[in-house]
Design a protein around this motif. Structure first.
Motif, short mmCIF file in Angstrom:
data_model
loop_
_atom_site.label_atom_id
_atom_site.label_comp_id
_atom_site.label_asym_id
_atom_site.label_seq_id
_atom_site.Cartn_x
_atom_site.Cartn_y
_atom_site.Cartn_z
N LYS A 28 -0.96 -4.20 5.76
CA LYS A 28 -1.83 -5.14 6.45
C LYS A 28 -2.62 -5.89 5.37
O LYS A 28 -3.27 -5.28 4.51
N LEU A 29 -2.56 -7.21 5.40
CA LEU A 29 -3.07 -8.02 4.30
C LEU A 29 -4.55 -7.77 4.00
O LEU A 29 -4.98 -7.91 2.85
N GLN A 30 -5.31 -7.39 5.02
CA GLN A 30 -6.74 -7.20 4.78
C GLN A 30 -7.03 -6.01 3.86
O GLN A 30 -8.14 -5.88 3.33
N TYR A 31 -6.03 -5.15 3.64
CA TYR A 31 -6.22 -3.99 2.77
C TYR A 31 -5.62 -4.20 1.37
O TYR A 31 -5.71 -3.30 0.54
N ARG A 32 -5.03 -5.34 1.12
CA ARG A 32 -4.29 -5.53 -0.13
C ARG A 32 -5.16 -5.31 -1.37
O ARG A 32 -4.81 -4.55 -2.27
N ALA A 33 -6.29 -5.99 -1.44
CA ALA A 33 -7.17 -5.88 -2.61
C ALA A 33 -7.66 -4.45 -2.79
O ALA A 33 -7.72 -3.93 -3.91
N GLN A 34 -8.02 -3.80 -1.69
CA GLN A 34 -8.52 -2.42 -1.76
C GLN A 34 -7.42 -1.48 -2.26
O GLN A 34 -7.69 -0.57 -3.07
N LEU A 35 -6.19 -1.68 -1.81
CA LEU A 35 -5.08 -0.85 -2.27
C LEU A 35 -4.83 -1.02 -3.76
O LEU A 35 -4.64 -0.04 -4.50
N THR A 78 -6.90 -1.91 -6.05
CA THR A 78 -7.99 -1.27 -6.79
C THR A 78 -7.83 0.24 -6.80
O THR A 78 -8.00 0.90 -7.83
N GLN A 79 -7.51 0.83 -5.64
CA GLN A 79 -7.32 2.28 -5.55
C GLN A 79 -6.16 2.74 -6.43
O GLN A 79 -6.24 3.79 -7.09
N PHE A 80 -5.09 1.97 -6.46
CA PHE A 80 -3.94 2.37 -7.27
C PHE A 80 -4.24 2.31 -8.77
O PHE A 80 -3.58 3.01 -9.55
N GLU A 81 -5.20 1.50 -9.19
CA GLU A 81 -5.58 1.52 -10.61
C GLU A 81 -6.00 2.93 -11.01
O GLU A 81 -5.56 3.46 -12.04
N THR A 82 -6.87 3.54 -10.22
CA THR A 82 -7.30 4.91 -10.49
C THR A 82 -6.16 5.89 -10.30
O THR A 82 -5.92 6.77 -11.13
N HIS A 83 -5.43 5.73 -9.22
CA HIS A 83 -4.32 6.64 -8.88
C HIS A 83 -3.29 6.70 -10.00
O HIS A 83 -2.89 7.80 -10.45
N ILE A 84 -2.86 5.55 -10.48
CA ILE A 84 -1.82 5.51 -11.51
C ILE A 84 -2.35 6.02 -12.84
O ILE A 84 -1.68 6.80 -13.54
N LEU A 143 4.32 -4.09 -1.21
CA LEU A 143 4.11 -3.49 -2.53
C LEU A 143 5.28 -2.56 -2.82
O LEU A 143 5.93 -2.04 -1.90
N ALA A 144 5.55 -2.35 -4.10
CA ALA A 144 6.67 -1.50 -4.50
C ALA A 144 6.19 -0.48 -5.53
O ALA A 144 5.60 -0.85 -6.55
N GLY A 190 -3.90 8.40 -0.10
CA GLY A 190 -3.19 8.67 1.14
C GLY A 190 -3.99 8.28 2.36
O GLY A 190 -3.45 7.71 3.34
N LYS A 191 -5.28 8.55 2.34
CA LYS A 191 -6.14 8.18 3.47
C LYS A 191 -6.14 6.66 3.66
O LYS A 191 -6.07 6.15 4.79
N LEU A 192 -6.24 5.94 2.55
CA LEU A 192 -6.23 4.48 2.63
C LEU A 192 -4.87 3.97 3.09
O LEU A 192 -4.78 3.03 3.90
#
Length: 210
Positions: A123-130, A132-138, A163-164, A189-191
């Protein structure tokens, strides 16, 4: 550099023929200086589904590869042997960037490599948040988990809602028993459950390298 994933869906009766064509393309590409990496995969649960992960020096290298007889042989066969047209995805780096040759982790002889393509709609409204979260995750996955060999996230050109994730692990249990129990993975996962369109499982392809 140009990075792409190409997904193929092949009719069952042509799978062996397609694998031969893929191998010919890979072997021919080894002589191309502009082709930096080509890795080929087959889905474990859907044998007619294949992925090519490719990196080229520039667009001229892409064009050169596409014009070679071994690539042309594969392209000309596809309309007859495919269930649907191949899906070519031009990938864009995120932060942190893919490591490629700078990746210091290498497989051990006893590793039973577990590889995942996770290409999912959001859902596009979560793109920026995802992102950002993946920066920490990765960052945490790469630095803290010995079982992880590759963990790269890409956006896809022209598909803001997709996303891939491209992952290599030393063994399958490193994913389910260790990775998904880490605090940063639980938070992601929650996000994801809020941000991804439909069930996450539908987007996961567990593959074998050819």
């Amino acid at each position: 550099m140009i990075t792409q994933i190409v997904k193929f869906n092949i009719k069952d009766e042509y799978i062996n023929q397609f694998k031969t064509l893929l191998e010919d393309d890979k072997q021919g590409g080894k002589a191309e200086t502009g082709l930096l990496e080509m890795r080929l995969y087959q889905d474990k649960n859907a044998p007619g589904v294949f992925f090519a992960y490719e990196r080229f020096e520039n667009q001229n290298a892409v064009n050169y590869h596409g014009a070679q007889p071994y690539t042309q042989a594969l392209l000309q066969a596809l309309p007859n042997i495919s269930v649907s047209a191949p899906e070519a995805m031009n990938l864009k780096d995120t932060t942190p960037a893919p490591l490629h040759e700078r990746n210091l982790k290498t497989p051990n002889s006893q590793d039973d490599i577990f590889i995942i393509f996770f290409i999912f709609k959001i859902k596009l409204q979560y793109r920026a948040q995802l992102l950002t979260q993946f920066e920490t995750h990765i960052t945490q996955t790469r630095s803290q988990e010995e079982g992880n060999l590759i963990f790269d996230l890409y956006t896809i050109e022209g598909q803001d809602d997709t996303l891939a994730v491209y992952e290599h692990w030393r063994k399958e249990s490193d994913v389910w028993d260790i990775h998904f129990n880490q605090p940063y993975a639980i938070q992601t996962g929650k996000l994801m459950h809020k941000a991804v369109v439909g069930d996450l499982e539908q987007y996961m392809s567990f593959v074998t390298e050819l």
